[in-house]
Design a protein around this motif. Structure first.
Motif, PDB file in Angstrom:
ATOM      1  N   PRO A   7       0.795  -1.233   0.000  1.00 45.91           N
ATOM      2  CA  PRO A   7       0.000   0.000   0.000  1.00 45.91           C
ATOM      3  C   PRO A   7       0.832   1.289   0.000  1.00 45.91           C
ATOM      4  O   PRO A   7       0.275   2.367  -0.234  1.00 45.91           O
ATOM      5  CB  PRO A   7      -0.793  -0.102   1.308  1.00 45.91           C
ATOM      6  N   GLU A   8       2.132   1.195   0.256  1.00 48.77           N
ATOM      7  CA  GLU A   8       2.964   2.409   0.355  1.00 48.77           C
ATOM      8  C   GLU A   8       3.247   2.990  -1.034  1.00 48.77           C
ATOM      9  O   GLU A   8       3.068   2.308  -2.045  1.00 48.77           O
ATOM     10  CB  GLU A   8       4.288   2.069   1.056  1.00 48.77           C
ATOM     11  N   ASP A   9       3.718   4.241  -1.059  1.00 46.78           N
ATOM     12  CA  ASP A   9       3.904   4.896  -2.363  1.00 46.78           C
ATOM     13  C   ASP A   9       5.370   5.208  -2.705  1.00 46.78           C
ATOM     14  O   ASP A   9       5.640   6.151  -3.453  1.00 46.78           O
ATOM     15  CB  ASP A   9       3.042   6.167  -2.447  1.00 46.78           C
ATOM     16  N   GLN A  11       7.044  -2.734  -6.173  1.00 44.29           N
ATOM     17  CA  GLN A  11       6.068  -3.532  -5.424  1.00 44.29           C
ATOM     18  C   GLN A  11       4.886  -2.724  -4.907  1.00 44.29           C
ATOM     19  O   GLN A  11       3.976  -3.273  -4.285  1.00 44.29           O
ATOM     20  CB  GLN A  11       6.771  -4.227  -4.258  1.00 44.29           C
ATOM     21  N   SER A  12       4.929  -1.413  -5.147  1.00 39.75           N
ATOM     22  CA  SER A  12       3.817  -0.580  -4.693  1.00 39.75           C
ATOM     23  C   SER A  12       2.601  -0.856  -5.566  1.00 39.75           C
ATOM     24  O   SER A  12       2.699  -0.902  -6.790  1.00 39.75           O
ATOM     25  CB  SER A  12       4.205   0.896  -4.785  1.00 39.75           C
ATOM     26  N   THR A  13       1.447  -0.988  -4.928  1.00 37.72           N
ATOM     27  CA  THR A  13       0.209  -1.267  -5.665  1.00 37.72           C
ATOM     28  C   THR A  13      -0.218  -0.064  -6.504  1.00 37.72           C
ATOM     29  O   THR A  13      -1.046  -0.176  -7.402  1.00 37.72           O
ATOM     30  CB  THR A  13      -0.901  -1.675  -4.660  1.00 37.72           C
ATOM     31  N   ARG A  14       0.386   1.104  -6.214  1.00 39.88           N
ATOM     32  CA  ARG A  14      -0.022   2.332  -6.918  1.00 39.88           C
ATOM     33  C   ARG A  14       0.547   2.437  -8.327  1.00 39.88           C
ATOM     34  O   ARG A  14       0.112   3.276  -9.097  1.00 39.88           O
ATOM     35  CB  ARG A  14       0.444   3.548  -6.110  1.00 39.88           C
ATOM     36  N   TYR A  15       1.565   1.631  -8.623  1.00 39.60           N
ATOM     37  CA  TYR A  15       2.195   1.738  -9.939  1.00 39.60           C
ATOM     38  C   TYR A  15       2.003   0.434 -10.707  1.00 39.60           C
ATOM     39  O   TYR A  15       2.114  -0.658 -10.126  1.00 39.60           O
ATOM     40  CB  TYR A  15       3.711   2.029  -9.789  1.00 39.60           C
ATOM     41  N   ALA A  66       6.803  -7.157   1.171  1.00 39.51           N
ATOM     42  CA  ALA A  66       6.244  -5.890   0.677  1.00 39.51           C
ATOM     43  C   ALA A  66       5.065  -5.487   1.566  1.00 39.51           C
ATOM     44  O   ALA A  66       3.904  -5.585   1.174  1.00 39.51           O
ATOM     45  CB  ALA A  66       5.801  -6.055  -0.773  1.00 39.51           C
ATOM     46  N   TRP A  67       5.408  -5.082   2.773  1.00 41.51           N
ATOM     47  CA  TRP A  67       4.397  -4.655   3.743  1.00 41.51           C
ATOM     48  C   TRP A  67       4.703  -3.239   4.210  1.00 41.51           C
ATOM     49  O   TRP A  67       5.868  -2.838   4.262  1.00 41.51           O
ATOM     50  CB  TRP A  67       4.461  -5.548   4.999  1.00 41.51           C
ATOM     51  N   ARG A  68       3.646  -2.528   4.594  1.00 40.36           N
ATOM     52  CA  ARG A  68       3.871  -1.267   5.327  1.00 40.36           C
ATOM     53  C   ARG A  68       4.432  -1.620   6.712  1.00 40.36           C
ATOM     54  O   ARG A  68       5.360  -1.027   7.195  1.00 40.36           O
ATOM     55  CB  ARG A  68       2.536  -0.523   5.456  1.00 40.36           C
ATOM     56  N   SER A  69       3.819  -2.648   7.303  1.00 41.87           N
ATOM     57  CA  SER A  69       4.298  -3.224   8.567  1.00 41.87           C
ATOM     58  C   SER A  69       3.647  -4.602   8.681  1.00 41.87           C
ATOM     59  O   SER A  69       2.595  -4.826   8.070  1.00 41.87           O
ATOM     60  CB  SER A  69       3.917  -2.328   9.753  1.00 41.87           C
ATOM     61  N   PHE A 121      14.969  15.499   1.167  1.00 42.66           N
ATOM     62  CA  PHE A 121      14.511  14.959  -0.134  1.00 42.66           C
ATOM     63  C   PHE A 121      13.419  13.895   0.056  1.00 42.66           C
ATOM     64  O   PHE A 121      12.682  13.575  -0.862  1.00 42.66           O
ATOM     65  CB  PHE A 121      15.718  14.369  -0.888  1.00 42.66           C
ATOM     66  N   TYR A 122      13.343  13.359   1.256  1.00 42.84           N
ATOM     67  CA  TYR A 122      12.474  12.216   1.544  1.00 42.84           C
ATOM     68  C   TYR A 122      11.034  12.402   1.045  1.00 42.84           C
ATOM     69  O   TYR A 122      10.448  11.511   0.427  1.00 42.84           O
ATOM     70  CB  TYR A 122      12.496  11.962   3.064  1.00 42.84           C
ATOM     71  N   GLY A 123      10.477  13.586   1.277  1.00 48.70           N
ATOM     72  CA  GLY A 123       9.077  13.858   0.917  1.00 48.70           C
ATOM     73  C   GLY A 123       8.817  13.788  -0.587  1.00 48.70           C
ATOM     74  O   GLY A 123       7.678  13.628  -1.015  1.00 48.70           O
ATOM     75  N   GLU A 124       9.879  13.897  -1.387  1.00 43.62           N
ATOM     76  CA  GLU A 124       9.723  13.782  -2.849  1.00 43.62           C
ATOM     77  C   GLU A 124       9.539  12.323  -3.259  1.00 43.62           C
ATOM     78  O   GLU A 124       9.148  12.033  -4.383  1.00 43.62           O
ATOM     79  CB  GLU A 124      10.994  14.275  -3.578  1.00 43.62           C
ATOM     80  N   ILE A 125       9.890  11.434  -2.371  1.00 43.67           N
ATOM     81  CA  ILE A 125       9.956  10.008  -2.729  1.00 43.67           C
ATOM     82  C   ILE A 125       8.850   9.187  -2.058  1.00 43.67           C
ATOM     83  O   ILE A 125       8.309   8.258  -2.643  1.00 43.67           O
ATOM     84  CB  ILE A 125      11.351   9.437  -2.334  1.00 43.67           C
ATOM     85  N   ILE A 126       8.538   9.526  -0.814  1.00 45.91           N
ATOM     86  CA  ILE A 126       7.547   8.745  -0.052  1.00 45.91           C
ATOM     87  C   ILE A 126       6.656   9.721   0.718  1.00 45.91           C
ATOM     88  O   ILE A 126       7.171  10.616   1.398  1.00 45.91           O
ATOM     89  CB  ILE A 126       8.240   7.813   0.976  1.00 45.91           C
TER      90      ILE A 126
END
Ligand code: SAM
Ligand code: DTB
Ligand code: SF4
Length: 382
Positions: free
Chosen positions: A94-96, A102-106, A141-144, A200-205
């Motif tokens: 579920p993460e972006d 492995q992100s479900t968003r892509y 591939a888990w958020r947690s 830079f982190y906020g640009e990625i996740i």
């Protein structure tokens, strides 16, 4: 402790390993000129951003000289630790994270797979042990992890350790209690990357914060496990961001025992698929700076090796990288073939680190101690 001396043969300069250090017959000014503010190899937790930026800005040869000198203070420069990696739960995350297939968003065309069965995982672990790996890393591939998954995960840790392998997991964020449970099961390492600089982190996740990551690292440390934490370069970050990542890692209360430096693997369908190439020397600089700043840690030449030629591998090892993932797949993307790595080790006179294997084999009894390590090469015999 190992050190190297410069020797002159008919006007040429070469490096030769000696234990312990001996003075060169003819001291060469070239070994010191330009290496002002030589790294001491001290374990420090007070790096300023400016200091790290200065390391990155050193002439390449000076930076590598310093890194290699520090490397020899703590490690045998001709040994590389070898881990294998298995995706125990693939895709549908579920993460972006913008880099991640492995992100479900892509839409990356990856087929999602549920958590593997314990016996399937142990089968792979047996194969890893037979191929000479000393550490078996399992990624999900888990958020947690969900509470319902914990018993299976705990059984995997116990099973892997019973094979005499070191165990490592990367399952996303952990609560204090989950970290404790994994530690009690015998998990040796937990991998959780900071990935990049706080800026830079906020640009990625966007789906978890930097602070969330730091908290998981705290939980892992407090539970008594070894920390594996590093990041990714080549995501469009600046040199200051690369310096910021290393500054964060080195200024943790205790350095991570293992520091993976991943080169972005560009995967079609992810937001970073068309990211520009990072200058390969910038990658080597990052390895060298990590070695200087966390001198007693294993620095892992991690994802992205498939795109690196043998010269690049050799430079990375010289700069202080002393760990790799071994085997033809990382989690979902390709890695160099095992025999390609073995052949390069042989050509460079590198041996897989055996320390942990020997400990474990002793623990496993006489039969195991007879087993040859298939990764072991006598380069001199070639
Ligand atoms: N889901 C868990 C998490 O993110 O903490 C564990 C697995 S995750 C795939 C582990 C790490 O792999 C990430 O933190 C990231 O640093 C690295 N990684 C993922 N995709 C990558 C890529 N395309 N290139 C390089 N490194 C990557
Ligand atoms: C880490 O820092 N790199 C590894 C490991 N920790 C789990 C993962 C790399 C993944 C590369 C992309 C893929 O194969 O899916
Ligand atoms: Fe999920 Fe981990 Fe990939 Fe992020 S890096 S999308 S958390 S699997």
């Amino acid at each position: 402790m190992h050190s190297f001396v410069a020797t002159t043969q008919s006007g040429a300069t070469s490096l030769s390993a000696t234990t312990p250090a001996t003075a060169p017959a003819t001291p060469l000014a070239t070994t010191v000129v330009g290496t002002s503010a030589t790294a001491s190899g001290a374990i420090r937790h007070d790096w300023s951003r400016q200091e790290v930026e200065k390391l990155f800005a050193l002439p390449f040869n000076d930076l590598l000289f310093q890194a290699h000198t520090v490397h020899r203070q703590y490690f045998d420069p001709n040994q590389v630790q070898v881990s294998t990696l298995l995706s125990i739960k693939t895709g549908a995350c579920p993460e972006d994270c913008a880099y991640c297939p492995q992100s479900t968003r892509y839409d990356t065309g990856l087929e999602a797979e549920a958590l593997m069965e314990i016996e399937q995982v142990l089968e792979q672990a047996r194969a890893a042990a037979a191929s000479g790996a000393t550490r078996f890393c399992m990624g999900a591939a888990w958020r947690s992890p969900k509470q319902r998954d914990m018993p299976k995960v705990v059984a995997m840790v116990k099973g892997v350790r019973a094979l005499g392998l070191e165990s490592c997991m990367t399952l996303g964020m952990l609560t204090r209690e989950q970290a404790q449970e994994l530690s009690e099961a015998g998990l040796d390492y937990y991998n959780h990357n900071l990935d990049t600089s706080p800026e830079f982190y906020g640009e990625i996740i966007t789906t978890r914060t930097y602070q969330d990551r730091l908290e998981t690292l705290d939980h892992v440390r407090d539970a008594g496990m070894k920390v594996c934490s590093g990041g990714i370069v080549g995501m469009g970050e600046t040199q200051t961001d690369r310096a910021g990542l290393l500054q964060q890692l080195a200024n943790l209360p205790q350095h991570p025992e293992s520091v993976p430096i991943n080169m972005l693997v560009r995967v079609q369908g992810t937001p970073l698929a068309a990211e520009a190439d990072l200058d390969p020397f910038e990658f080597i600089r990052t390895i060298a700076a990590a070695r200087i700043m966390m001198p007693a840690s294993h620095v892992r030449l991690s994802a992205g090796r498939e795109e690196m030629n043998e010269q690049m591998h050799a430079l990375a090892y010289f700069a202080g990288a002393n760990s790799i993932f071994y085997g033809e797949k990382l989690l979902t993307t390709p890695n160099p073939q095992a025999n390609t790595d073995m052949a390069l080790f042989a050509r460079l006179g590198i041996q897989p680190e055996r320390r942990h294997v020997e400990m474990d084999l002793e623990w496993n009894g006489e039969q195991a101690s007879q087993a040859p390590n298939p990764l072991f090469y006598d380069a001199a015999a070639r």
